[in-house]
Motif scaffolding. Structure first.
Motif, short mmCIF file in Angstrom:
data_model
loop_
_atom_site.label_atom_id
_atom_site.label_comp_id
_atom_site.label_asym_id
_atom_site.label_seq_id
_atom_site.Cartn_x
_atom_site.Cartn_y
_atom_site.Cartn_z
N ASP A 50 2.78 6.16 -6.44
CA ASP A 50 3.14 5.92 -7.82
C ASP A 50 2.33 6.74 -8.81
O ASP A 50 2.52 6.63 -10.01
N LYS A 107 -6.96 11.38 -2.85
CA LYS A 107 -6.52 10.34 -3.78
C LYS A 107 -6.07 10.97 -5.10
O LYS A 107 -6.68 11.91 -5.60
N SER A 144 0.82 -1.20 0.00
CA SER A 144 0.00 0.00 0.00
C SER A 144 0.86 1.26 0.00
O SER A 144 0.47 2.26 -0.56
N THR A 145 2.04 1.22 0.61
CA THR A 145 2.93 2.36 0.59
C THR A 145 3.41 2.63 -0.83
O THR A 145 3.44 3.76 -1.28
N ASN A 146 3.76 1.60 -1.57
CA ASN A 146 4.19 1.78 -2.96
C ASN A 146 3.06 2.33 -3.80
O ASN A 146 3.26 3.19 -4.63
N LEU A 147 1.85 1.83 -3.60
CA LEU A 147 0.71 2.31 -4.35
C LEU A 147 0.45 3.78 -4.07
O LEU A 147 0.07 4.53 -4.95
N ALA A 148 0.70 4.20 -2.85
CA ALA A 148 0.37 5.55 -2.44
C ALA A 148 1.22 6.60 -3.14
O ALA A 148 0.85 7.76 -3.15
N SER A 179 -0.72 6.51 -9.58
CA SER A 179 -1.78 5.79 -10.27
C SER A 179 -3.13 6.18 -9.71
O SER A 179 -3.25 6.63 -8.58
N LYS A 180 -4.14 6.01 -10.53
CA LYS A 180 -5.50 6.38 -10.15
C LYS A 180 -5.89 5.66 -8.87
O LYS A 180 -5.72 4.46 -8.73
N SER A 202 -4.55 6.13 -5.85
CA SER A 202 -3.53 6.08 -4.81
C SER A 202 -3.60 7.33 -3.93
O SER A 202 -4.10 8.36 -4.34
N THR A 203 -3.13 7.21 -2.71
CA THR A 203 -3.16 8.32 -1.77
C THR A 203 -1.98 9.25 -2.01
O THR A 203 -0.85 8.79 -2.17
#
Length: 170
Positions: free
Chosen positions: A27, A151, A21-25, A29-30, A32-33
């Motif tokens: 990057d 987001k 989830s940290t990586n997603l946050a 990308s739609k 992500s936080t």
């Protein structure tokens, strides 16, 4: 022994979920936080976290990167035209400069007519943390459209995407 192994596996799974989830946050990308940070200048205090509830266009730029400098001026112009005559701003535009010199940042901002209320300077460790959090070293300078929930919904949004906000279509 079995209980210990299960406990280790459980914590390993939690750690991997947190890491994912940290990586997603960060990057871009739609969904992500948006990573949180705060800036102060002589006129304004700006915190991404405090802007929840508003649409935010966050642009990173440097005077040495021609495209990012063009983009910061283009986004400032779009923001001005879309928010003119409105009772409430459709979105907030924030520019973050990552030059090595604050003097250069101030001079470029002055020459380009960029508002001190929307432009902020990051240096040293803070700039490095921002570059890392938003993957600017890998992807180059970018803009991120952040929705009222914090987001990221678009990277380098187009004028058409920003107009959808003003028409409440996004």
């Amino acid at each position: 022994m079995k209980k210990t192994v299960l406990t280790v596996v459980f914590f390993a799974m939690l750690l991997s979920l947190f890491t994912a989830s940290t990586n997603l946050a960060v990057d871009g990308s739609k969904g992500s936080t948006a990573p949180v940070f705060k800036f102060e200048n002589s006129d304004t205090v700006m915190s991404i976290d405090k802007m929840k509830g508003e649409w935010v266009l966050l642009q990173f730029w440097a005077s040495t990167d021609a495209q990012s400098r063009i983009d910061v001026n283009r986004y400032a112009s779009i923001e001005s035209s879309l928010n003119t005559g409105q009772g409430k701003s459709q979105f907030r535009f924030i520019g973050v400069n990552l030059d090595n010199s604050e003097v250069l940042f101030k001079e470029i901002s002055r020459r380009d007519g960029l508002s001190r209320n929307t432009q902020f300077y990051a240096e040293g460790n803070r700039a490095n943390r921002i570059k890392s959090a938003y993957h600017l070293d890998r992807d180059g300078f970018s803009a991120f459209l952040i929705d009222p929930n914090g987001k990221i919904v678009a990277k380098n949004p187009t004028k058409e995407q920003l107009m959808k906000i003003s028409n409440s279509e996004f």
